[in-house]
Design a protein around this motif. Structure first.
Motif: not given
Lengths: 292, 259
Positions: A97-103, A105, A109-111, A114-115, A150, A154, B130, B222-223, B229-234
Motif C-alpha cells: 500500500e505504501e508503494d501505491v501511495a508513493f505517486g 503522495g 493529495l490529502p491522506s 490517497i487511501r 502505482g 496517479m 513503514a 512517478r512524480g 509530499r503527503t502520506y498514506l497515513y498521517e
C-alpha cells in the motif's frame, strides 16, 4: 493529445542518434502497440513521452505542454504514467500500500484521497488483501501488477507500458489487458511496447520502429498482416498473418484483406462453399478436418 | 537479527502506540542506560519485562533476538574482566588476574548492551518498517531549518531497508550463475572464499548501479520531487501516547535520581 514533432535524440553528443526525425500523434483513448527489434529506440521514445528524456531536436508536446520546459514536468508526469520492464527496480515503498501511495503522495493529495486511490488501484489489479505485504515477498507477476497499481493511482491520461506484461503469466496478461480495455473506455490512451505480435494485434494502431526511425504507423490489423515487412525488421509475424500466408500458398484467395481471426474464419467458410481443388504437396503433412 | 527481530503484526497496546513515541522511548532509554547504576538497570529490566508482556511478545522470544550478538557480549565481558585493574579475585597460571572491579564492570556493561538490544528489538518487533520511516520523517522535520529534508532522509532509510533482501537475492543469483559455470565454493578454504567474494563484488556492484539508475528513473516517472509530499497515513498522538510519553519521562527522572 501527445504530439511528437521531428524528434531526434542521441544519448551522447557526437554518437549515433537513437531516435531520428520521429513525428506522431497520440489521441486520448487510443491503444497503440509500439513494436520493433531490440535497440531500435522504443524505450527511448517512451521516455520522451514522460519527460524522462528531453528532445535533442524537435519537440514533444503533452496536452499543450512542451517537455523541454522543466516547469511542466510535474504535471506531465501526472498525466503520463509509465511502467518499466523490471518491477523490482520501480517499487519504492516498504509495503504494497505504501508503494501505491508513493505517486499520489508526490502529487500532494490529502491522506484520505490517497487511501481511496490506493484501495481502488489495488482492487483493480486484483491485489486487494495484499496491502500490508512486503514487496519482495510478491511473485514477479504480482510485482508487475503492483507497479501498474502505482501508476493507476496517479490517474494518468496516458499510460506507457515498456514490455510491462512480459513477466506475467497468461492469466496475469489477460488481467492487464482487461484493465487496459476498461481504461480505454474511460478515454485513457495506452502505448504498449511489446515483442508479442498477438498482443500487438489487440491494439487500434501499431507503430513499427527500426534503427531509431518510425518505419510505419497504421491500423494494427493492416501492419501486422504484412508478413514480409515484419520479417524484414527482425520480427516474427503473428500466427494469423502466417496462417493467411500459408493458406494463400495452398490457393486460398480471400475476397477482402484478413485483419482478424473472425475475418479469416469468414473467408475460409466462403472458400469452403466453393468448389475446391485441393493440392497436396510433396513433403508437406496435410490434415483434413470436418464433421459428419 | 534481521529475521528474529522482524516486525510481527499483533494486536497490543505497544503495537498501537505511535511510532514516534516508541522511537523517542528507545532513544531516551539508550541514553539513560549508558550512565545508570545497577539499581537503574534493575528498574529498566522490570519495565522492559512489563512492556514485553503487554505487547504479547514473550521474554523468551525477545531473548532469542539477541542470539546473533552473544559472541559480541562475550568478547565485551572478557575485555572488561581481563583489562580492569583492581582487587584480584583469583588468578590462574599463565593468565592475568581477574579483579573484582573487572567482573563488576563486565557484568554491568554487558547488561547495558543487552538491555539496549532488547529495547531496540521490542521497537522493531512492534513497529512496521513503514511506521519507523514515518516516525523518522516526522521527528527530523525541524532539520528543515538547516535545509535538510527529513523526507529525503526517511526515503534513504526506507530504500536501504527495502533493497537489503533484493541485494541478497542478487548475490545469490550471481553465486548460482558462477556455480553453474564451475565456480562452486563448497568445500573451499576461507582464502579461496574471500578471493571469490572479491570476484563476485564486481557484477554485484554493476547490478546495484544499474538498479539505482532505473529506480531513479521510475521515481521521476512517478512524480518524485524534492518538495513536500503527503502520506498514506498521517501520524496523530492519542491520549494513550501522551500517557506513554509521561511514563517514559517519569522513568527517566527515576533513573536520573537513582544515578
Amino acid at each position: 493529445m501527445i504530439t511528437v514533432e521531428k524528434l531526434s535524440y542521441a544519448y551522447k553528443p557526437g554518437t549515433d542518434a537513437c531516435l531520428r526525425d520521429i513525428s506522431l500523434e497520440i489521441l486520448p483513448g487510443q491503444y497503440i502497440a509500439l513494436i520493433g527489434p531490440n535497440g531500435c529506440g522504443k524505450t527511448t521514445l517512451l521516455k520522451h513521452l514522460n519527460a524522462l528524456l528531453l528532445p535533442g531536436s524537435g519537440e514533444v508536446v503533452i496536452d499543450g505542454m512542451k517537455t523541454a520546459e522543466v516547469r511542466h514536468h510535474a504535471l506531465i508526469r501526472q498525466r503520463v504514467g509509465m511502467v518499466f520492464q523490471n518491477p523490482d527496480n520501480q517499487i519504492v515503498g516498504m509495503s504494497v500500500e505504501e508503494d501505491v501511495a508513493f505517486g499520489p503522495g508526490n502529487l500532494g493529495l490529502p491522506s484520505s484521497e490517497i487511501r481511496r486511490r490506493v484501495s481502488w488501484a489495488l482492487e483493480l489489479v486484483g491485489l486487494d488483501g495484499y496491502e500490508k505485504r512486503l514487496p519482495h515477498t510478491l511473485s514477479g507477476g504480482e510485482k508487475q501488477l503492483l507497479a501498474l497499481a502505482g501508476l493507476l493511482a496517479m490517474r494518468p491520461s496516458y499510460i506507457l507500458l515498456d514490455e510491462a506484461a512480459s513477466s506475467l503469466d497468461p492469466a496475469g496478461r489477460e488481467r492487464v489487458f482487461m484493465i487496459l480495455n476498461r481504461l480505454r473506455s474511460e478515454n485513457i490512451a495506452v502505448v504498449n511496447v511489446t515483442h508479442n505480435m498477438e498482443e500487438a494485434l489487440q491494439a487500434d494502431r501499431v507503430l513499427l520502429m527500426a534503427n531509431g526511425r518510425l518505419i510505419t504507423d497504421g491500423p494494427a490489423a493492416q501492419i501486422l498482416m504484412q508478413r514480409d515487412l515484419l520479417k524484414a525488421n527482425g520480427l516474427v509475424p503473428p500466427l494469423l498473418a502466417e496462417l493467411s500466408f500459408r493458406l494463400g500458398e495452398a490457393g486460398f484467395k480471400p475476397d477482402k484483406p484478413i485483419r482478424s481471426v473472425e475475418d479469416l474464419v469468414e473467408e475460409i467458410k466462403k472458400w469452403c462453399h466453393h468448389d475446391q481443388n485441393l493440392q497436396v504437396q510433396n513433403g508437406l503433412m496435410s490434415g483434413v478436418a470436418g464433421h459428419v | 537479527m534481521y529475521n528474529q527481530a522482524r516486525y510481527s503484526a499483533r494486536e497490543s497496546v505497544l503495537h498501537r502506540t505511535d511510532p514516534r513515541v516508541k522511537l523517542i522511548a528507545v532513544l531516551a532509554l539508550s541514553l539513560a542506560l549508558l550512565n545508570t547504576a545497577p539499581l537503574g538497570l534493575f528498574i529498566i529490566v522490570i519495565f522492559l519485562l512489563v512492556v514485553s508482556l503487554s505487547s504479547k511478545i514473550g521474554p523468551l522470544e525477545l531473548l532469542r533476538t539477541t542470539r546473533p550478538v552473544w559472541a559480541f557480549f562475550a568478547i565485551l565481558f572478557l575485555i572488561y574482566i581481563f583489562t580492569t585493574a583492581g582487587t584480584p579475585l583469583f588468578s590462574a597460571p599463565g593468565l592475568k588476574y581477574i579483579s573484582r572491579e573487572g567482573l563488576y564492570l563486565g557484568i554491568v556493561q554487558m547488561s547495558r548492551f543487552f538491555l539496549l538490544f532488547i529495547a531496540a528489538s521490542l521497537f522493531t518487533m512492534t513497529t512496521s518498517q513503514a511506521d519507523i520511516t514515518m516516525a523518522l520523517e516526522n521527528l527530523l522535520r525541524p532539520l528543515r531549518v538547516i535545509r535538510i529534508s527529513s523526507h529525503n532522509v526517511a526515503l534513504m532509510v526506507s530504500m536501504a531497508l527495502r533493497f537489503i533482501p533484493l541485494l541478497l537475492q542478487e548475490l545469490n543469483v550471481i553465486q548460482e550463475a558462477s556455480a553453474a559455470r564451475g565456480a562452486d565454493l563448497k568445500g573451499k578454504n576461507l582464502k579461496d572464499k574471500m578471493r571469490f567474494m572479491v570476484y563476485l563484488s564486481t557484477p554485484l556492484l554493476l547490478n546495484v548501479m544499474r538498479r539505482c539508475d532505473q529506480l531513479t528513473e521510475a521515481m521521476n516517472a512517478r512524480g518524485y520531487h524534492h518538495g513536500p509530499r503527503t502520506y498514506l497515513y498521517e501520524l496523530a498522538l492519542s491520549r494513550t501516547d501522551y500517557y506513554a510519553l509521561g511514563l517514559i519521562a517519569a522513568i527517566i527522572v527515576v533513573l536520573w535520581y537513582v544515578g
